[in-house]
Scaffold this motif. Sequence first.
Motif, PDB file in Angstrom:
ATOM      1  N   ILE A   1     101.592  40.084  -8.211  1.00 42.01           N
ATOM      2  CA  ILE A   1     101.455  38.644  -8.504  1.00 42.01           C
ATOM      3  C   ILE A   1     102.178  37.825  -7.429  1.00 42.01           C
ATOM      4  N   THR A   2     103.378  38.277  -7.042  1.00 39.50           N
ATOM      5  CA  THR A   2     104.161  37.557  -6.029  1.00 39.50           C
ATOM      6  C   THR A   2     103.427  37.519  -4.689  1.00 39.50           C
ATOM      7  N   VAL A   3     102.822  38.632  -4.306  1.00 37.39           N
ATOM      8  CA  VAL A   3     102.066  38.685  -3.047  1.00 37.39           C
ATOM      9  C   VAL A   3     100.897  37.701  -3.098  1.00 37.39           C
ATOM     10  N   ALA A   4     100.193  37.676  -4.231  1.00 34.56           N
ATOM     11  CA  ALA A   4      99.053  36.759  -4.377  1.00 34.56           C
ATOM     12  C   ALA A   4      99.502  35.299  -4.320  1.00 34.56           C
TER      13      ALA A   4
ATOM     14  N   MET B   1      95.399  39.699  -5.664  1.00 34.72           N
ATOM     15  CA  MET B   1      96.224  40.347  -6.685  1.00 34.72           C
ATOM     16  C   MET B   1      95.673  41.724  -7.036  1.00 34.72           C
ATOM     17  N   VAL B   2      94.348  41.835  -7.164  1.00 30.31           N
ATOM     18  CA  VAL B   2      93.737  43.125  -7.508  1.00 30.31           C
ATOM     19  C   VAL B   2      94.000  44.157  -6.410  1.00 30.31           C
ATOM     20  N   VAL B   3      93.787  43.765  -5.142  1.00 27.81           N
ATOM     21  CA  VAL B   3      93.980  44.700  -4.028  1.00 27.81           C
ATOM     22  C   VAL B   3      95.465  45.052  -3.874  1.00 27.81           C
ATOM     23  N   ALA B   4      96.348  44.050  -4.012  1.00 26.17           N
ATOM     24  CA  ALA B   4      97.793  44.303  -3.919  1.00 26.17           C
ATOM     25  C   ALA B   4      98.249  45.250  -5.031  1.00 26.17           C
TER      26      ALA B   4
END
Length: 266
Positions: A180-183, A64-67
């Motif tokens: 958030i969705t990517v994570a 989430m942080v990287v995305a």
Amino acid sequence: MSLLDDFMMRAVLAGLGLAVAAAPLGCFVVWRRMAYFGDATAHAAILGVALSLTFSVSIFGGVMVVALAMALTVSSLGGRGFAMDTMLGVLAHSALAFGLVAASFLTGIRIDLMAYLFGDILAVMPGDLAVIWTGAVLVAGLIAWRWSALLTATLNPDLARAEGVNPEREQLVLTLALAITVAVAIKVVGALLITAMLIIPAAAARPFSRSPLQMALLAMVLAAWAVIGGVRASYSFDTPTGPTIVCVVAVLFTLSLSVSRMVRQH
């Protein structure tokens, strides 16, 4: 196949969690023509996985942080004289390449790259389900809370400013929701297929929708059908589950185009 089998039930529930988050967010991605933006953010997820394993932190948190960092970088580069599609292409593929290289340096840690690239929904555990659904509810709640402002900022930024809505702030809301969705999605369909689950259900719902809200709800229904159908099909034909879900949603998109054309001709 019985959906009461524990791992199958968990897979379906995980996929439905992704549908709840990705489908309404995907409508904004389609309306704003942000497909490559979603791609760049999703590809950064592999770098997030590698860094999470290196520093022994939660993979969900690291991704989430990287995305989020990638999404903010992309947003900040907009309007600075860069050709946006070129910049997004550079960032998307660079992030994926750096992530794969970083993963190769991990020693003493077994990392199944295929699972992170294409998802491993059948390996979802109860703890993963809790994380997926928490993220899904957060994204759905965020979009529902900001729905009117997001819609105005998407359709007409100038009108949004006249009504006291800050389009840049709404862009940040979408950026956070996307991260958030990517994570949430990396465990379900993997980094390479996340964008498909964002865009295809929304695109399939578009021809049959008379309002933005109707499109978001229909996209959610189509994504849910794709999850259930994809899990069943992958079990029956012994195919990878994440890609099979995307195949089913692609078939639904093709059917929606065909039906809408037939309706227009009559």
